[in-house]
Write a protein that holds these residues in place. Structure first.
Motif, PDB file in Angstrom:
ATOM      1  N   HIS A 160       0.828  -1.202   0.000  1.00  0.00           N
ATOM      2  CA  HIS A 160       0.000   0.000   0.000  1.00  0.00           C
ATOM      3  C   HIS A 160       0.859   1.246   0.000  1.00  0.00           C
ATOM      4  CE1 HIS A 160       0.125   1.413   4.394  1.00  0.00           C
ATOM      5  NE2 HIS A 160       0.943   0.394   4.346  1.00  0.00           N
ATOM      6  N   HIS A 161       0.235   2.380  -0.328  1.00  0.00           N
ATOM      7  CA  HIS A 161       0.872   3.691  -0.182  1.00  0.00           C
ATOM      8  C   HIS A 161      -0.229   4.752  -0.206  1.00  0.00           C
ATOM      9  CE1 HIS A 161       0.531   3.629  -4.636  1.00  0.00           C
ATOM     10  NE2 HIS A 161       0.520   4.943  -4.561  1.00  0.00           N
ATOM     11  N   TRP A 162       0.127   5.951   0.248  1.00  0.00           N
ATOM     12  CA  TRP A 162      -0.786   7.089   0.260  1.00  0.00           C
ATOM     13  C   TRP A 162      -0.441   7.972  -0.931  1.00  0.00           C
ATOM     14  CZ3 TRP A 162      -4.455   7.157   4.181  1.00  0.00           C
ATOM     15  CH2 TRP A 162      -4.239   6.260   5.239  1.00  0.00           C
ATOM     16  N   ASP A 163      -1.446   8.366  -1.700  1.00  0.00           N
ATOM     17  CA  ASP A 163      -1.212   9.145  -2.910  1.00  0.00           C
ATOM     18  C   ASP A 163      -1.890  10.504  -2.801  1.00  0.00           C
ATOM     19  OD1 ASP A 163      -0.309   9.586  -5.569  1.00  0.00           O
ATOM     20  OD2 ASP A 163      -2.272   9.034  -6.347  1.00  0.00           O
ATOM     21  N   ARG A 164      -1.107  11.563  -3.009  1.00  0.00           N
ATOM     22  CA  ARG A 164      -1.606  12.947  -2.935  1.00  0.00           C
ATOM     23  C   ARG A 164      -2.364  13.192  -1.629  1.00  0.00           C
ATOM     24  NH1 ARG A 164      -4.992  12.805  -8.322  1.00  0.00           N
ATOM     25  NH2 ARG A 164      -5.640  10.944  -7.174  1.00  0.00           N
ATOM     26  N   ALA A 165      -1.877  12.607  -0.578  1.00  0.00           N
ATOM     27  CA  ALA A 165      -2.551  12.699   0.726  1.00  0.00           C
ATOM     28  C   ALA A 165      -2.129  13.978   1.442  1.00  0.00           C
ATOM     29  CB  ALA A 165      -2.217  11.486   1.568  1.00  0.00           C
ATOM     30  N   HIS A 166      -3.102  14.691   1.953  1.00  0.00           N
ATOM     31  CA  HIS A 166      -2.837  15.932   2.680  1.00  0.00           C
ATOM     32  C   HIS A 166      -3.587  15.921   4.013  1.00  0.00           C
ATOM     33  CE1 HIS A 166      -0.896  17.728  -0.824  1.00  0.00           C
ATOM     34  NE2 HIS A 166      -1.915  17.305  -1.546  1.00  0.00           N
ATOM     35  N   ASN A 167      -2.892  16.329   5.065  1.00  0.00           N
ATOM     36  CA  ASN A 167      -3.486  16.488   6.404  1.00  0.00           C
ATOM     37  C   ASN A 167      -4.194  15.227   6.877  1.00  0.00           C
ATOM     38  OD1 ASN A 167      -4.015  17.996   8.759  1.00  0.00           O
ATOM     39  ND2 ASN A 167      -6.077  18.506   8.030  1.00  0.00           N
ATOM     40  N   VAL A 168      -3.596  14.054   6.610  1.00  0.00           N
ATOM     41  CA  VAL A 168      -4.183  12.805   7.083  1.00  0.00           C
ATOM     42  C   VAL A 168      -3.919  12.674   8.583  1.00  0.00           C
ATOM     43  CG1 VAL A 168      -4.110  10.292   6.937  1.00  0.00           C
ATOM     44  CG2 VAL A 168      -3.948  11.667   4.853  1.00  0.00           C
ATOM     45  N   GLN A 169      -4.986  12.606   9.355  1.00  0.00           N
ATOM     46  CA  GLN A 169      -4.891  12.501  10.806  1.00  0.00           C
ATOM     47  C   GLN A 169      -5.778  11.360  11.287  1.00  0.00           C
ATOM     48  OE1 GLN A 169      -2.772  14.303  12.541  1.00  0.00           O
ATOM     49  NE2 GLN A 169      -2.200  15.705  10.878  1.00  0.00           N
ATOM     50  N   GLY A 170      -5.477  10.891  12.486  1.00  0.00           N
ATOM     51  CA  GLY A 170      -6.258   9.809  13.071  1.00  0.00           C
ATOM     52  C   GLY A 170      -5.366   8.915  13.906  1.00  0.00           C
ATOM     53  N   ARG A 171      -5.689   7.620  13.932  1.00  0.00           N
ATOM     54  CA  ARG A 171      -4.909   6.665  14.726  1.00  0.00           C
ATOM     55  C   ARG A 171      -4.427   5.519  13.851  1.00  0.00           C
ATOM     56  NH1 ARG A 171      -7.940   7.505  19.576  1.00  0.00           N
ATOM     57  NH2 ARG A 171      -6.733   8.929  20.890  1.00  0.00           N
ATOM     58  N   VAL A 172      -3.290   4.958  14.270  1.00  0.00           N
ATOM     59  CA  VAL A 172      -2.686   3.819  13.576  1.00  0.00           C
ATOM     60  C   VAL A 172      -2.433   2.729  14.606  1.00  0.00           C
ATOM     61  CG1 VAL A 172      -0.774   3.013  12.154  1.00  0.00           C
ATOM     62  CG2 VAL A 172      -1.572   5.383  11.946  1.00  0.00           C
ATOM     63  N   LEU A 173      -2.852   1.511  14.290  1.00  0.00           N
ATOM     64  CA  LEU A 173      -2.671   0.360  15.174  1.00  0.00           C
ATOM     65  C   LEU A 173      -1.857  -0.687  14.413  1.00  0.00           C
ATOM     66  CD1 LEU A 173      -5.562  -1.250  17.235  1.00  0.00           C
ATOM     67  CD2 LEU A 173      -3.891  -2.647  16.034  1.00  0.00           C
ATOM     68  N   LEU A 174      -0.773  -1.161  15.010  1.00  0.00           N
ATOM     69  CA  LEU A 174       0.110  -2.136  14.391  1.00  0.00           C
ATOM     70  C   LEU A 174       0.210  -3.359  15.281  1.00  0.00           C
ATOM     71  CD1 LEU A 174       3.068   0.333  13.612  1.00  0.00           C
ATOM     72  CD2 LEU A 174       1.084  -0.145  12.170  1.00  0.00           C
ATOM     73  N   LEU A 175       0.170  -4.556  14.689  1.00  0.00           N
ATOM     74  CA  LEU A 175       0.328  -5.764  15.491  1.00  0.00           C
ATOM     75  C   LEU A 175       0.903  -6.884  14.661  1.00  0.00           C
ATOM     76  CD1 LEU A 175      -2.902  -7.811  15.790  1.00  0.00           C
ATOM     77  CD2 LEU A 175      -3.023  -5.560  14.744  1.00  0.00           C
ATOM     78  N   GLU A 176       1.785  -7.642  15.275  1.00  0.00           N
ATOM     79  CA  GLU A 176       2.311  -8.845  14.655  1.00  0.00           C
ATOM     80  C   GLU A 176       1.267  -9.958  14.749  1.00  0.00           C
ATOM     81  OE1 GLU A 176       5.043  -9.279  13.071  1.00  0.00           O
ATOM     82  OE2 GLU A 176       6.537  -7.831  13.753  1.00  0.00           O
ATOM     83  N   ASP A 177       1.392 -10.952  13.872  1.00  0.00           N
ATOM     84  CA  ASP A 177       0.493 -12.104  13.913  1.00  0.00           C
ATOM     85  C   ASP A 177       0.555 -12.796  15.272  1.00  0.00           C
ATOM     86  OD1 ASP A 177      -1.361 -13.197  12.039  1.00  0.00           O
ATOM     87  OD2 ASP A 177      -0.197 -15.028  12.018  1.00  0.00           O
TER      88      ASP A 177
END
Length: 305
Positions: free
Chosen positions: A80-97
């Motif tokens: 994945h990637h973000w394209d022409r993204a501006h002011n992207v805010q919020g939360r990110v959750l990361l976890l291993e299997d």
């Protein structure tokens, strides 16, 4: 411009003092990679909750517009990637299997949500519930109290279950739940290098069952045959490499398990209706610029994750 080497596989770097294979924070505290504009993938799963911003989130060659609030669920290995993204805010959750090792149903559900529809615009009531859940998870992660891991897993179970439930209100079908054997087979597909040259018979032998038993379990879990899923995995990995790298078609053919580039081209055309070269040339998801990914997966704890 695409990278001339295979897509880099990023690993989760969780800061001390607790080496829990899990992290949650804002886009800013997780770090620059959370908004990366170049195609990449992870060894870990990622859930993003976007509350503001514009642009597109491109996930495995599909372009999803940012129309907050959005919930994105990506399984390990997805590009994945973000394209022409501006002011992207919020939360990110990361976890291993491994974070869900003792919760196979949740692992299976996360994968289903990621592969069936990784980008979702929840209804207002569901959006409020998601925000509240992520607030609680972020607070729990930062407090690092006794029993933190169990509480985080419980919140994650509720988040995934409610997200799947919200799909029931959608005209498109909700992701099915795989049984244990079907889930084990699908987990093989999370590792393209392993799945690339694997036959159904080899997969069955690896899992300790007959090809017929495997076919029945996978058909029950997904509605598709193991052979179709293996072919789809090889095609998707080839498409990822065609779009995200400057590797030659012959090199990509070898990477996805074909010794004969000509046979690979015939296989690709039969499955997609176009040639590898035409697919690369016509793809609308290639980002204009590529920046070498050298940032860790999450920021140093001093930044206040």
């Amino acid at each position: 411009m695409r990278t001339s080497s295979p897509l880099e596989l990023h690993r989760l770097e969780v800061p001390a003092p607790r080496h829990l294979p899990f992290a949650i924070g804002t886009f800013d505290t997780i770090g620059p990679l959370s908004r990366a504009a170049f195609p990449h993938r992870h060894t870990f799963h990622e859930i993003v909750h976007v509350t503001s911003g514009t642009g597109d989130h491109v996930i495995d060659l599909h372009r999803w517009p940012i129309t907050p609030p959005n919930l994105g669920i990506l399984a390990a290995g997805q590009v994945h990637h973000w394209d022409r993204a501006h002011n992207v805010q919020g939360r990110v959750l990361l976890l291993e299997d491994s974070f869900l090792l003792d919760h196979p149903q949740d692992r299976a559900l996360l994968r289903r949500l990621a592969t069936r529809r990784p980008w979702h615009t929840p209804a207002p009531d569901a959006a409020q519930q998601i925000t509240a859940l992520l607030d609680e998870m972020h607070h729990e992660f930062r407090a690092r109290g006794t029993g933190m891991a169990s509480i985080l897993r419980a919140y994650l179970h509720v988040l995934l279950t409610r997200t799947a439930r919200s799909y029931d209100r959608d005209p498109r079908p909700a992701p099915p739940t795989a049984d244990a054997l079907g889930e084990r087979f699908l987990s093989l597909l999370d590792h393209p290098a392993t799945a690339a040259g694997t036959t159904v018979a080899q997969a069955a032998a690896h899992l300790g069952v007959t090809p017929g038993h495997l076919a029945d379990a996978v058909k029950h879990a997904t509605g598709r045959t193991p052979g179709a899923l293996l072919r789809g995995t090889r095609i998707l990995e080839a498409q990822r490499l065609l779009v995200g790298t400057d590797l030659t078609v012959a090199a990509i053919a070898r990477t996805v398990g074909f010794h004969d580039p000509a046979y690979f081209c015939r296989f690709f055309r039969r499955e997609t209706g176009t040639t590898p070269g035409a697919f690369r040339h016509d793809s609308p998801t290639v980002p204009e610029k590529h920046h070498a990914p050298r940032d860790p997966s999450i920021a140093h704890p001093a930044n206040g994750t």
